[in-house]
Scaffold this motif. Structure first.
Motif, PDB file in Angstrom:
ATOM      1  N   ALA A 234     -32.667  -7.534  12.385  1.00 14.47           N
ATOM      2  CA  ALA A 234     -32.274  -6.593  13.145  1.00 14.47           C
ATOM      3  C   ALA A 234     -33.493  -5.488  12.941  1.00 14.47           C
ATOM      4  CB  ALA A 234     -30.988  -5.879  12.732  1.00 14.47           C
ATOM      5  N   PRO A 235     -34.115  -5.120  11.864  1.00 16.95           N
ATOM      6  CA  PRO A 235     -35.161  -4.118  11.893  1.00 16.95           C
ATOM      7  C   PRO A 235     -36.495  -4.419  12.839  1.00 16.95           C
ATOM      8  CG  PRO A 235     -34.292  -4.458   9.537  1.00 16.95           C
ATOM      9  CD  PRO A 235     -33.772  -5.670  10.545  1.00 16.95           C
ATOM     10  N   LEU A 236     -36.610  -5.757  12.997  1.00 19.84           N
ATOM     11  CA  LEU A 236     -37.693  -6.074  13.959  1.00 19.84           C
ATOM     12  C   LEU A 236     -37.310  -5.824  15.409  1.00 19.84           C
ATOM     13  CD1 LEU A 236     -38.939  -9.252  12.333  1.00 19.84           C
ATOM     14  CD2 LEU A 236     -40.110  -7.118  12.069  1.00 19.84           C
ATOM     15  N   GLY A 237     -36.103  -5.872  15.571  1.00 25.26           N
ATOM     16  CA  GLY A 237     -35.516  -5.652  17.008  1.00 25.26           C
ATOM     17  C   GLY A 237     -35.575  -4.107  17.500  1.00 25.26           C
ATOM     18  N   LYS A 239     -37.597  -2.069  15.854  1.00 24.24           N
ATOM     19  CA  LYS A 239     -39.128  -1.708  16.116  1.00 24.24           C
ATOM     20  C   LYS A 239     -39.516  -2.164  17.514  1.00 24.24           C
ATOM     21  CE  LYS A 239     -41.935  -4.774  15.076  1.00 24.24           C
ATOM     22  NZ  LYS A 239     -42.548  -5.908  16.142  1.00 24.24           N
ATOM     23  N   ASP A 240     -39.179  -3.377  17.951  1.00 22.85           N
ATOM     24  CA  ASP A 240     -39.689  -3.749  19.180  1.00 22.85           C
ATOM     25  C   ASP A 240     -39.258  -2.747  20.525  1.00 22.85           C
ATOM     26  OD1 ASP A 240     -40.906  -5.716  18.014  1.00 22.85           O
ATOM     27  OD2 ASP A 240     -39.606  -7.426  18.855  1.00 22.85           O
ATOM     28  N   ILE A 241     -37.864  -2.463  20.262  1.00 25.04           N
ATOM     29  CA  ILE A 241     -37.477  -1.443  21.349  1.00 25.04           C
ATOM     30  C   ILE A 241     -37.975   0.074  21.123  1.00 25.04           C
ATOM     31  CG2 ILE A 241     -35.359  -0.178  22.298  1.00 25.04           C
ATOM     32  CD1 ILE A 241     -35.443  -3.076  23.049  1.00 25.04           C
ATOM     33  N   ARG A 242     -38.315   0.345  20.012  1.00 25.22           N
ATOM     34  CA  ARG A 242     -39.182   1.662  19.804  1.00 25.22           C
ATOM     35  C   ARG A 242     -40.583   1.440  20.444  1.00 25.22           C
ATOM     36  NH1 ARG A 242     -42.703   2.394  15.819  1.00 25.22           N
ATOM     37  NH2 ARG A 242     -41.518   1.001  14.359  1.00 25.22           N
ATOM     38  N   LEU A 243     -41.476   0.372  20.225  1.00 30.22           N
ATOM     39  CA  LEU A 243     -42.545   0.100  20.696  1.00 30.22           C
ATOM     40  C   LEU A 243     -42.452   0.060  22.214  1.00 30.22           C
ATOM     41  CD1 LEU A 243     -44.213  -2.239  18.204  1.00 30.22           C
ATOM     42  CD2 LEU A 243     -44.328   0.223  18.236  1.00 30.22           C
ATOM     43  N   THR A 244     -41.502  -0.557  22.629  1.00 31.90           N
ATOM     44  CA  THR A 244     -41.102  -0.592  24.263  1.00 31.90           C
ATOM     45  C   THR A 244     -41.092   0.783  24.683  1.00 31.90           C
ATOM     46  OG1 THR A 244     -39.993  -2.690  24.076  1.00 31.90           O
ATOM     47  CG2 THR A 244     -39.737  -1.417  26.224  1.00 31.90           C
ATOM     48  N   LEU A 245     -40.353   1.659  24.251  1.00 30.15           N
ATOM     49  CA  LEU A 245     -40.273   2.998  24.751  1.00 30.15           C
ATOM     50  C   LEU A 245     -41.525   3.697  24.448  1.00 30.15           C
ATOM     51  CD1 LEU A 245     -36.651   3.740  23.047  1.00 30.15           C
ATOM     52  CD2 LEU A 245     -37.324   3.949  25.411  1.00 30.15           C
ATOM     53  N   ALA A 246     -42.236   3.616  23.498  1.00 29.51           N
ATOM     54  CA  ALA A 246     -43.454   4.173  23.621  1.00 29.51           C
ATOM     55  C   ALA A 246     -44.635   3.851  24.639  1.00 29.51           C
ATOM     56  CB  ALA A 246     -44.230   3.941  21.854  1.00 29.51           C
ATOM     57  N   ALA A 247     -44.664   2.713  24.830  1.00 31.08           N
ATOM     58  CA  ALA A 247     -45.305   2.134  25.973  1.00 31.08           C
ATOM     59  C   ALA A 247     -44.898   2.526  27.355  1.00 31.08           C
ATOM     60  CB  ALA A 247     -45.368   0.596  26.126  1.00 31.08           C
ATOM     61  N   ALA A 248     -43.487   2.763  27.595  1.00 35.21           N
ATOM     62  CA  ALA A 248     -42.932   3.239  28.760  1.00 35.21           C
ATOM     63  C   ALA A 248     -43.340   4.659  28.820  1.00 35.21           C
ATOM     64  CB  ALA A 248     -41.504   3.130  28.693  1.00 35.21           C
ATOM     65  N   GLU A 249     -43.331   5.340  27.622  1.00 38.06           N
ATOM     66  CA  GLU A 249     -43.530   7.027  27.706  1.00 38.06           C
ATOM     67  C   GLU A 249     -45.016   7.212  28.238  1.00 38.06           C
ATOM     68  OE1 GLU A 249     -43.349  10.945  25.043  1.00 38.06           O
ATOM     69  OE2 GLU A 249     -42.308   9.183  24.374  1.00 38.06           O
ATOM     70  N   ASP A 250     -45.735   6.494  27.524  1.00 41.32           N
ATOM     71  CA  ASP A 250     -47.162   6.527  28.046  1.00 41.32           C
ATOM     72  C   ASP A 250     -47.552   6.309  29.568  1.00 41.32           C
ATOM     73  OD1 ASP A 250     -48.052   7.165  25.394  1.00 41.32           O
ATOM     74  OD2 ASP A 250     -48.698   5.233  25.078  1.00 41.32           O
TER      75      ASP A 250
END
Length: 307
Positions: A234-237, A239-250
């Motif tokens: 679950a912590p990896l999941g 993390k991946d959603i957090r990174l997805t949101l960061a890419a989307a914000e950029d």
């Protein structure tokens, strides 16, 4: 081909084993050296350091997060400092778009080649050599490492000459998987509380409109309530959603559903779900509805991160 492999977790161990079965010369490195024992029995050699494992034609890293990748790539003992000019680093880790761009620049400056090649597939798929590889990098670089991709996967998708694009595709895919898990969990909570057997409901779904492996795999985990041992923690999941949101914000792309998924993962982790498979977010809807035992009520919340 002489290959150095860094990271022997659930995914990396299966990938390295298939490289050995394809008769590649594989040296492995893992912080917990005992994890290399099964691979040594297949013919691998163990490296005592990152610097040693980097003395190869190709180095593959399969690690948990950005921090782990940066720790093995940078510094005097890291991959960039010890990989020969013209040699290739394949990053198969699910990392941020920003870090992938940083790695590409560092390898370019060192005269090395870099290919981003994250994969789709759970540990059993990795062990079977049936991963789907999302690759991006210079065509000549990918041509060099294609035999390695053939050993670990059933198909390679080359998406760009720019490595970070592969990481964006991987993150978007994991966002979609998490979306399926959440929607399956909500639908199962609804019908289950209405008196429908979850396994029968899953059979209906996967025999009609949703006859796809993702629905069968994750639907079964949710129906069974079987989230341990974790194939993908679950912590990896989260993390991946957090990174997805960061890419989307950029890129200035709103992702309302990803924001919801971030909160679902945080709920799971806040109530002690760190050791569970990421599919456990699919059980939250049933718990919210009072339709299943709220296992997390008896668990201590995970400690807050220290800074």
């Amino acid at each position: 081909m002489k290959v150095g492999f860094i990271g022997l977790g659930h995914m990396g161990a299966g990938m390295a084993a298939n490289l050995l079965r394809a008769n590649h010369d594989v040296a492995v490195y893992n912080r917990t050296r005992a994890k290399a024992d099964a691979l040594v029995a297949l013919g691998a050699t163990t490296a005592a350091s990152i610097a040693e494992v980097a003395r190869a034609d190709v180095v593959i890293s399969m690690l948990a997060n950005d921090a782990s990748v940066e720790a093995v790539v940078g510094g005097e003992q890291g991959v960039v400092s010890n990989l020969a000019p013209g040699a290739v680093h394949i990053s198969s880790s699910t990392i941020s778009v920003a870090l992938s761009e940083k790695l590409a620049a560092a390898h370019h400056d060192a005269g090395q080649l870099f290919v981003a090649a994250p994969v789709f597939g759970r540990p059993d798929v990795a062990a079977a050599g049936k991963l789907f590889i999302i690759a991006a990098g210079a065509p000549d670089s990918i041509a060099i490492v294609q035999p390695l991709f053939d050993a670990i996967g059933q198909r390679t998708f080359i998406v760009s000459e720019t490595p970070k694009v592969a990481n964006l595709v991987k993150l978007s895919g994991n966002f979609l998987i998490a979306s399926v898990i959440e929607s399956l969990g909500e639908a199962m909570a609804l019908v289950s509380k209405g008196g429908v057997d979850r396994h029968q409901y899953l059979d209906i779904l996967t025999s009609t409109l949703f006859n796809a492996p993702i629905y069968k795999t994750y639907g079964t985990l949710i129906a069974d309530g079987k989230f341990e041992p974790a194939g993908f923690a679950a912590p990896l999941g989260q993390k991946d959603i957090r990174l997805t949101l960061a890419a989307a914000e950029d890129l200035r792309v709103p992702l309302p559903l990803a924001s919801l998924l971030r909160d679902r993962f945080l709920t799971l982790l806040a109530h002690g779900g760190d050791t569970l498979d990421w599919s456990a977010i699919g059980q939250l809807a049933a718990m919210d509805a009072g339709a299943t035992e709220e296992w997390y009520r008896s668990k201590e919340p995970a400690p807050s991160p220290t800074h």
